[in-house]
Motif scaffolding. Structure first.
Motif, PDB file in Angstrom:
ATOM      1  N   TYR A  50      -7.574 100.508  81.983  1.00  0.00           N
ATOM      2  CA  TYR A  50      -7.761  98.854  81.880  1.00  0.00           C
ATOM      3  C   TYR A  50      -8.677  98.816  80.675  1.00  0.00           C
ATOM      4  O   TYR A  50      -8.440  97.937  79.986  1.00  0.00           O
ATOM      5  N   ALA A 212      -7.190  84.589  84.759  1.00  0.00           N
ATOM      6  CA  ALA A 212      -6.171  85.571  84.420  1.00  0.00           C
ATOM      7  C   ALA A 212      -4.752  85.077  84.499  1.00  0.00           C
ATOM      8  O   ALA A 212      -3.698  85.422  84.094  1.00  0.00           O
ATOM      9  N   ARG A 237      -5.977  91.159  91.143  1.00  0.00           N
ATOM     10  CA  ARG A 237      -5.484  92.260  90.296  1.00  0.00           C
ATOM     11  C   ARG A 237      -6.474  92.529  89.043  1.00  0.00           C
ATOM     12  O   ARG A 237      -6.743  93.706  89.002  1.00  0.00           O
ATOM     13  N   GLU A 238      -6.981  91.378  88.577  1.00  0.00           N
ATOM     14  CA  GLU A 238      -7.730  91.647  87.347  1.00  0.00           C
ATOM     15  C   GLU A 238      -9.092  92.591  87.982  1.00  0.00           C
ATOM     16  O   GLU A 238      -9.488  93.384  87.140  1.00  0.00           O
ATOM     17  N   ALA A 241      -8.162  96.155  88.824  1.00  0.00           N
ATOM     18  CA  ALA A 241      -7.748  97.059  87.654  1.00  0.00           C
ATOM     19  C   ALA A 241      -9.039  97.216  87.133  1.00  0.00           C
ATOM     20  O   ALA A 241      -9.247  98.598  86.558  1.00  0.00           O
ATOM     21  N   SER A 242      -9.900  96.455  86.761  1.00  0.00           N
ATOM     22  CA  SER A 242     -11.378  96.619  85.913  1.00  0.00           C
ATOM     23  C   SER A 242     -11.963  97.759  86.862  1.00  0.00           C
ATOM     24  O   SER A 242     -12.494  98.665  86.419  1.00  0.00           O
ATOM     25  N   ARG A 248      -3.222  96.567  84.336  1.00  0.00           N
ATOM     26  CA  ARG A 248      -2.918  95.728  85.417  1.00  0.00           C
ATOM     27  C   ARG A 248      -1.667  95.954  86.000  1.00  0.00           C
ATOM     28  O   ARG A 248      -1.563  95.847  87.129  1.00  0.00           O
ATOM     29  N   ARG A 249      -0.715  96.378  85.203  1.00  0.00           N
ATOM     30  CA  ARG A 249       0.781  96.588  85.612  1.00  0.00           C
ATOM     31  C   ARG A 249       0.694  97.773  86.756  1.00  0.00           C
ATOM     32  O   ARG A 249       1.691  97.882  87.447  1.00  0.00           O
TER      33      ARG A 249
END
Length: 387
Positions: A50, A212, A237-238, A241-242, A248-249
Motif C-alpha cells: 500500500y 476514497a 478497503r482503504e 489496505a493500509s 487496494r486491488r
C-alpha cells in the motif's frame, strides 16, 4: 563492484559515493552541512504494498553525488536532519511521489522545494516534461534509459544500475541554476514559489478513507443508497489496505466493489454471486463486506452521499467553452507557458457554466487569465444569444 558488500562508501562512477553504513552516512551528511542546495531523487517499489517502499535515495550537491541505501541502513536520522533543514533548497524533478515517501517515513516534508518540472512548465510550453528530455534540452546530454524498469529492492546493485540512479540527480544542480535565473528574469519567481509551496502541504499526500469512493472508476453509474455502499466499501478497503500494507486491488478490486455496492448482498450466498469476486476474498473478508453493505442499506436518504456535479453543457455553454479554450490557448502562447499550468479543459467547462471558485481564478492565474475569463463569462451570461 560488489554493491552488496559493507564497504560503506564505494564508487558507482569514479567520483560517486555508495553509502550503506552509518559511518558513511555520517561522513556524507557532515560534508553536506552548510550546502546551499541538495538535489534529491528516490527509487521505490509499490507493486506489492500500500505504501511505497524506499529502496534507494540519490543525492547531489556541489562536488558530491551519492546513492544512499536505506535497505542497509536502519537509521536515516542524519539524512532526515539534513533534508529538513529549511536553509537548504531541495531540488527535485516531479517531486510529488518522492516527497510523499519522505512524508510517510518522517511525518514531515522537506522544504523549501525547487521542482524542475514545474519550473519548466512555467518557462515553456512543455507540460510535465520528463527528466531525460529536460537534461537533453537544457544541457545537450542524452541519458541512458536502460535501467528504467530495475527492481531496486534487489541486492547487490550493479555498477551500471548505480550509475543510472546517480544520473537522476547529477545534473539537477546545473538545471536549477539555469531555471532559477530564467524565472527571475521573466518575473515568475513568485508564481513558481506559490506552486512549490503547495508541495509542502501534508494534505497533498494524505488520503481520507471517507473520500476514497470518489476515485472509483465507474462510480457515476451508481445512485442513491448504492453510493452510500460504495463509500462504505471503499473506506473499508482503504483502511484494510493500509493496515495490511497491501495494494487496494489485492484487498478488493474496483469492479467487484462496485458490483457489491450495486446489489448490496446480505448473505454469503448472495455475496458469492458477485462477478469477479475471488473465493479467497469471500472467505477472508465476506463478513466485513456484508456488514458494510448492511450499514449502507440502513442509512436514511439524507445520509446518502452525492457525486460532484459534472458539467452538463447546453449548446450555448459548449460554444462559450470553446471561446474560453481559445482564450486559454492565446494566453499560454503569449506567455510561452504550458496551457495546463493555467487551466484544464474541465475547469474551462466549469467556468462556462458560471462557476468562479476555480484555481484559474485565483492567485497569479487570475492575473494572467482568470479575471479575463470571469468577465467574458459574465458578459456572455447577460447576452447568451451572442457570447
Amino acid at each position: 563492484m560488489d554493491a552488496g558488500s559493507s564497504a560503506g562508501t564505494r564508487a558507482a562512477r569514479a567520483d560517486d559515493l555508495y553509502v550503506d553504513t552509518p559511518e558513511a552516512l555520517g561522513a556524507l551528511t557532515a560534508r553536506l552541512s552548510g550546502t546551499p542546495w541538495v538535489a534529491l531523487d528516490t527509487e521505490f517499489l509499490r507493486e506489492k504494498t500500500y505504501r511505497a517502499r524506499l529502496c534507494l535515495l540519490q543525492i547531489s550537491a556541489p562536488g558530491i553525488v551519492a546513492c544512499i541505501d536505506p535497505l542497509a541502513l536502519a537509521d536515516l536520522a542524519p539524512l532526515q536532519q539534513l533534508l529538513l533543514d529549511p536553509a537548504i533548497v531541495k531540488i527535485l524533478h516531479a517531486a510529488r511521489q518522492d516527497l510523499e515517501i519522505l512524508h510517510q517515513l518522517w511525518g514531515r516534508i522537506p522544504m523549501p522545494v525547487f521542482d524542475t518540472q514545474i519550473a519548466a512548465a512555467l518557462l515553456g510550453p512543455a507540460d510535465q516534461i520528463g527528466y531525460g528530455r529536460l537534461v537533453a534540452d537544457q544541457l545537450g546530454i542524452e541519458l541512458d534509459k536502460g535501467h528504467a524498469r530495475t527492481d531496486w529492492s534487489r541486492r547487490p546493485l550493479a555498477p551500471a544500475q548505480l550509475h543510472y540512479a546517480a544520473d537522476d540527480v547529477r545534473y539537477l544542480g546545473e538545471i536549477y541554476a539555469i531555471q532559477r535565473d530564467a524565472l527571475e528574469a521573466r518575473g515568475r519567481q513568485a508564481w513558481f514559489e506559490d506552486e512549490c509551496r503547495r508541495l509542502g502541504e501534508p494534505s497533498t499526500y494524505e488520503t481520507d478513507p471517507q473520500d476514497a469512493w470518489l476515485r472509483l472508476k465507474g462510480v457515476y453509474r451508481l445512485q442513491g443508497a448504492q453510493l452510500g455502499a460504495a463509500r462504505a466499501l471503499a473506506a473499508w478497503r482503504e483502511t484494510e489496505a493500509s493496515r495490511a500494507d497491501r495494494p487496494r486491488r489485492w484487498i478488493l478490486a474496483d469492479e467487484p466493489l462496485l458490483d457489491i455496492a450495486r446489489h448490496m448482498p446480505d448473505t454469503p450466498e448472495a455475496l458469492g454471486k458477485i462477478r469477479n469476486l475471488p473465493p479467497s476474498t469471500l472467505r477472508r473478508h465476506g463478513a466485513a463486506l456484508i456488514e458494510a453493505a448492511a450499514r449502507a442499506r440502513a442509512q436514511p436518504r439524507e445520509a446518502w452521499p452525492e457525486l460532484p456535479a459534472r458539467p452538463q453543457l447546453d449548446d450555448a455553454q459548449s460554444i462559450l467553452a470553446e471561446r474560453l479554450m481559445e482564450m486559454l490557448r492565446r494566453a499560454s502562447e503569449s506567455a510561452n507557458i504550458a496551457p495546463a499550468m493555467l487551466a484544464t479543459r474541465r475547469e474551462i467547462e466549469r467556468a462556462a457554466t458560471g462557476e468562479t471558485d476555480l484555481p484559474v481564478m485565483r492567485g497569479w492565474r487570475a492575473e494572467m487569465l482568470g479575471d479575463e475569463l470571469r468577465a467574458f463569462v459574465a458578459r456572455a451570461r447577460t447576452a447568451p444569444e451572442s457570447p
